[in-house]
Write an enzyme that holds these catalytic residues in place. Structure first.
Site, PDB file in Angstrom:
ATOM      1  N   PRO A   2      10.082  31.014   2.677  1.00 18.56           N
ATOM      2  CA  PRO A   2      11.135  31.741   3.388  1.00 18.56           C
ATOM      3  C   PRO A   2      11.973  30.825   4.269  1.00 18.56           C
ATOM      4  O   PRO A   2      11.452  30.175   5.175  1.00 18.56           O
ATOM      5  CB  PRO A   2      10.367  32.755   4.240  1.00 18.56           C
ATOM      6  CG  PRO A   2       8.944  32.690   3.777  1.00 18.56           C
ATOM      7  CD  PRO A   2       8.760  31.376   3.148  1.00 18.56           C
ATOM      8  N   GLU A   3      13.258  30.760   3.965  1.00 14.98           N
ATOM      9  CA  GLU A   3      14.220  30.062   4.812  1.00 14.98           C
ATOM     10  C   GLU A   3      15.218  31.114   5.286  1.00 14.98           C
ATOM     11  O   GLU A   3      14.972  32.300   5.101  1.00 14.98           O
ATOM     12  CB  GLU A   3      14.914  28.942   4.020  1.00 14.98           C
ATOM     13  CG  GLU A   3      13.922  27.973   3.387  1.00 14.98           C
ATOM     14  CD  GLU A   3      14.592  26.895   2.542  1.00 14.98           C
ATOM     15  OE1 GLU A   3      15.791  26.632   2.750  1.00 14.98           O
ATOM     16  OE2 GLU A   3      13.918  26.325   1.674  1.00 14.98           O
TER      17      GLU A   3
END
Length: 290
Positions: A2-3
Site C-alpha cells: 500500500p502506497e
DNA sequence: CTTACGGCCTGGGTGC
DNA sequence: TGCACCCAGGCCGTAA
C-alpha cells in the site's frame, strides 16, 4: 504494497462506511504491531467515528468528543507491506492473519488483517497527532511545482531515495517511484541537485499523473492488496517498469533492468533513463601497483 | 547537518 | 516432503 493510491482507495471505501458509526466492541488477536493495545480497548468502545482521512500512507480515523471535557483522539493506521482494512458482515469468513476486529453499531465489523505485521496502529490524542503528522513532507498531489522542485532539487541524495523519503514527500513507495522516474525519463541514481528545471518539471508531472491514474484504477494489486470492499486494484496493468525486469521497455524496446538503488529493488530502462556519470569516491582510489 | 548503509520486523515463495 | 534461505518496505541506529 500500500502506497498513496492504495491508502487513498481504502480511505474512500472507509469514508463510505464509517463516519457516524459507533464502535461497540474491540477484539484483538496478535498485538505486537499495536503501540498500546489497552488504549484501543479503553478509548474505542462507545465512541463515534467522525471522519476518515489519509495523510501520506497513514489512515486516520477521527473520533468525536462525547462531551466538552473529553479529549479528541484519532486512530492512526499504517498498513506497512501487507496491511488491510475491510468492513464486512461479522459472519463473513475471517481471512488468515486478521488481528483487529471492531464491531460497529450497524451490525457490521471493521477488520484489520496483516500477514507480516509490518503495519502499525496507534491511538493519538490532539497533541501527539499533530506531532506525528508534522514529521511528514508535502503530499505530492497538493504540492505546487515550485515547492516540489525546491524540495527535490536542493538535495544531494539520489532522486530515488528522495522520492521515497516520507519527510520530503509523503506517500510515495517503491512502485510509484519507479513508475514516475520511468515516465519522467530520469535515472534513479541521479542526484537531486543534478536535475535541470525541465527534468524536475517532467518529474512533477509524472508523479502526479501516475498517482492520479493509480487512484482512478483503485491502486495496484501486486501481492495481496485489497481495498476496504475487498476488491483488487487494477493499476498493475499499467505498470511500465515495476516488476518488468527482462521485458521490453514500452517506449524504446530496450530491456528493462533491475538494480538496487537506495536499498530498494529498482526497475528502469537503461536506454530512456540515462545513468549519471559514475561517481568515484575522492581519496578512495587505489594506487596502481608499481 | 547530510547522506549511505546495514539490520530488524515476519512469513511466503523458491530451490535444493 | 522438508527445510534453509532470500526477499519485500519502512524505519531506525550508526558511521562517514
Amino acid at each position: 504494497m500500500p502506497e498513496l493510491p492504495e491508502v487513498e482507495t481504502v480511505a474512500r471505501g472507509l469514508r463510505a462506511a464509517l463516519p457516524g458509526r459507533r464502535i461497540v466492541s474491540v477484539r484483538l488477536g496478535k498485538m505486537d504491531f499495536i503501540e498500546d493495545p489497552s488504549a484501543l480497548q479503553h478509548h474505542l468502545p462507545g465512541r463515534r467515528i467522525e471522519g476518515v482521512r489519509r495523510h501520506g500512507k497513514f489512515l486516520l480515523l477521527d473520533f468525536e468528543r462525547p462531551d466538552q471535557k473529553a479529549r479528541s483522539f484519532s486512530m492512526l493506521i499504517h498498513l506497512g507491506m501487507t496491511g488491510n482494512v475491510v468492513v464486512c458482515a461479522p459472519e463473513a469468513p475471517i481471512a488468515p492473519h486478521t488481528h483487529v476486529f471492531l464491531a460497529l453499531d450497524d451490525g457490521r465489523e471493521v477488520r484489520y488483517t496483516d500477514i507480516r505485521r509490518f503495519g502499525r496502529i496507534r491511538i493519538v490524542s490532539d497533541g501527539s497527532r499533530e506531532a506525528a503528522l508534522s514529521q511528514l513532507g508535502v503530499d505530492p498531489l497538493e504540492a505546487s511545482e515550485q515547492e516540489f522542485a525546491q524540495r527535490l532539487g536542493s538535495r544531494r541524495a539520489r532522486i530515488k531515495a528522495l522520492l521515497l523519503d516520507q519527510r520530503v514527500l509523503r506517500g510515495m513507495g517503491n512502485i510509484y517511484t519507479d513508475e514516475s522516474l520511468w515516465r519522467a525519463r530520469i535515472h534513479p541514481k541521479r542526484l537531486g541537485t543534478s536535475l535541470q528545471h525541465e527534468e524536475l518539471r517532467r518529474l512533477y508531472r509524472a508523479v502526479r499523473d501516475v498517482l492520479r491514474q493509480a487512484i482512478q484504477f483503485r491502486g495496484s494489486s501486486v501481492s495481496d492488496y485489497l481495498d476496504a470492499e475487498g476488491r483488487r486494484g487494477e493499476f498493475q496493468r499499467l505498470h511500465r517498469v515495476y516488476q518488468r525486469e527482462g521485458k521490453r521497455c514500452f517506449r524504446c524496446g530496450a530491456t528493462v533492468r533491475r538494480a538496487i538503488v537506495a536499498g530498494r529493488g529498482t526497475h528502469y530502462c537503461p536506454c530512456c533513463q540515462r545513468a549519471p556519470r559514475v561517481r568515484r569516491r575522492v581519496g578512495h582510489r587505489k594506487r596502481l601497483p608499481r
